[in-house]
Design a protein around this motif. Sequence first.
Motif, PDB file in Angstrom:
ATOM      1  N   GLY A 150       1.318 -10.302   2.842  1.00 57.45           N
ATOM      2  CA  GLY A 150       1.741 -11.493   3.574  1.00 57.45           C
ATOM      3  C   GLY A 150       1.063 -11.595   4.926  1.00 57.45           C
ATOM      4  O   GLY A 150       0.697 -12.695   5.371  1.00 57.45           O
ATOM      5  N   ASN A 151       0.860 -10.450   5.612  1.00 58.02           N
ATOM      6  CA  ASN A 151       0.168 -10.464   6.896  1.00 58.02           C
ATOM      7  C   ASN A 151      -1.292 -10.894   6.753  1.00 58.02           C
ATOM      8  O   ASN A 151      -1.853 -11.517   7.659  1.00 58.02           O
ATOM      9  CB  ASN A 151       0.232  -9.086   7.550  1.00 58.02           C
ATOM     10  CG  ASN A 151       1.644  -8.700   7.945  1.00 58.02           C
ATOM     11  OD1 ASN A 151       2.285  -7.896   7.267  1.00 58.02           O
ATOM     12  ND2 ASN A 151       2.145  -9.267   9.015  1.00 58.02           N
ATOM     13  N   TYR A 153      -2.380 -13.131   4.604  1.00 58.25           N
ATOM     14  CA  TYR A 153      -2.359 -14.592   4.529  1.00 58.25           C
ATOM     15  C   TYR A 153      -2.032 -15.219   5.881  1.00 58.25           C
ATOM     16  O   TYR A 153      -2.557 -16.282   6.225  1.00 58.25           O
ATOM     17  CB  TYR A 153      -1.356 -15.061   3.473  1.00 58.25           C
ATOM     18  CG  TYR A 153      -1.868 -14.879   2.060  1.00 58.25           C
ATOM     19  CD1 TYR A 153      -2.931 -15.630   1.581  1.00 58.25           C
ATOM     20  CD2 TYR A 153      -1.306 -13.928   1.207  1.00 58.25           C
ATOM     21  CE1 TYR A 153      -3.424 -15.458   0.295  1.00 58.25           C
ATOM     22  CE2 TYR A 153      -1.778 -13.746  -0.083  1.00 58.25           C
ATOM     23  CZ  TYR A 153      -2.839 -14.516  -0.534  1.00 58.25           C
ATOM     24  OH  TYR A 153      -3.324 -14.344  -1.803  1.00 58.25           O
ATOM     25  N   ASN A 162       2.567 -16.852   2.620  1.00 55.90           N
ATOM     26  CA  ASN A 162       3.477 -15.769   3.009  1.00 55.90           C
ATOM     27  C   ASN A 162       4.929 -16.194   2.796  1.00 55.90           C
ATOM     28  O   ASN A 162       5.745 -15.426   2.285  1.00 55.90           O
ATOM     29  CB  ASN A 162       3.251 -15.402   4.472  1.00 55.90           C
ATOM     30  CG  ASN A 162       4.212 -14.334   4.957  1.00 55.90           C
ATOM     31  OD1 ASN A 162       4.217 -13.207   4.487  1.00 55.90           O
ATOM     32  ND2 ASN A 162       5.068 -14.714   5.905  1.00 55.90           N
TER      33      ASN A 162
END
Length: 440
Positions: A150-151, A153, A162
């Motif tokens: 997610g980080n 993205y 995310n």
Amino acid sequence: MSKDARSSLLKKNIYFSFLIKGWSGVVQLLIVPITLLCLGNYENGIWMTISSILIWIDSLDIGLGNGLRNKLAAQLASDEKEKARESVSSTFFMLIFIMVPTSLLLMSAIRIFDFYNILNVDNNMVANLNEALIVAILFVSTTFIFKFTGNVYLGMQLPAINNALVVGGQTLSLVGVYILHLLDIHSLTAVAFVYTASPTIVYLTSYTITFNVKYKWLRPSFSYFNKNAVKSLFNTGVKFFILQISGIILFASSNVIISRLFTPEMVTPYQVAYRYFSIVVMLFSIVAVPYWSATTDAFTRKDFEWIKKSRRNMNKIIYAIIAILTCMILCSGFAYKIWVGSKVHIPLELSIGMALYVFTIIYSLSYSYFLNGMGALKLQLYFTVLAAILYIPTAVLISDRLGITGIIFALCLVNIPGAIINKIQFTKILSNTDNKIWNE
């Protein structure tokens, strides 16, 4: 990235995040009463307390996730793809090095210490507390490692993706808890399994798709692990780490304090009120979070006019937040009755206090997201740590007079100074009147 392209990407992410977060709001509203049906007030309060403890595990990345987010945004803005892959690979393997021994220590601690006493839980009412804790830690630890996707993205200025990953885990949790309800399974361990295994499944799937299909050029490889890259990520990330820890003390410890000073059952009304008003935090984050990495891009390119224009737009959002929170307070009694029925009583003063706390946090974050994008973290760090130090004694003192409502007012009191400083710092940086401390 041009100014128009940056703004266009920002708007697209906000639009899709509204769709995704809208569904997230529905999920959050549905999962609370269903979990209450599965566990009842007492065990639900215990689960909420356990959940707040598990948040601590998420902070053990020593800020590497947010450090990666900022570094990746800057590296992609400079078209440094090799360095970007080094940052991704170094973050991934550092997370493994951190979490594997940590999870083993945590599971050992569960067998050594008496968590029934620590959480003020009656072992005659809950027989499987340790089992639930071990299951939760096992899956949360796995999610901890793969959540860095997610980080990635976020660093690519794609926060909508995310958000989709987060909501995917929440949706699976909702489905799982509903199945438990249909099967008439009222087990704390089963609920812990469903809640914690769901995001693990989502992040393992996203990792495979992201690095084996979509962005092969960013795939983590140990050959790209670089100690210097870790050091660079850590230099930025350690500030985020301290901010994370302080934020956790400010929020996650509230459940533990309530459980200790009152009973686990009292955690439920506190959490219901928080989740009701956190809908506004969710709506705000949809619009505000994309500004973080977009600000990094603009700041790297010295596009200060774009940042100033974005801040003016943010001010309009703050006015809308005030109106929404006021309406929510007026409608709170009716909303609680429709949502969780008459089993949980939430007094009006608890709702007012929670609304004030949510507004304080949103106002502070409205400047923090810009400051985070600029890498100006030192003053935020000082004031957040100060708030964390003052919070617990302040909460204990005020709650002795006002009950659990006092805990919320304590949260407001310790966060207000940081919100004021954030505004002053942002203004100084953008007006070029900042000295060293204001620009760090």
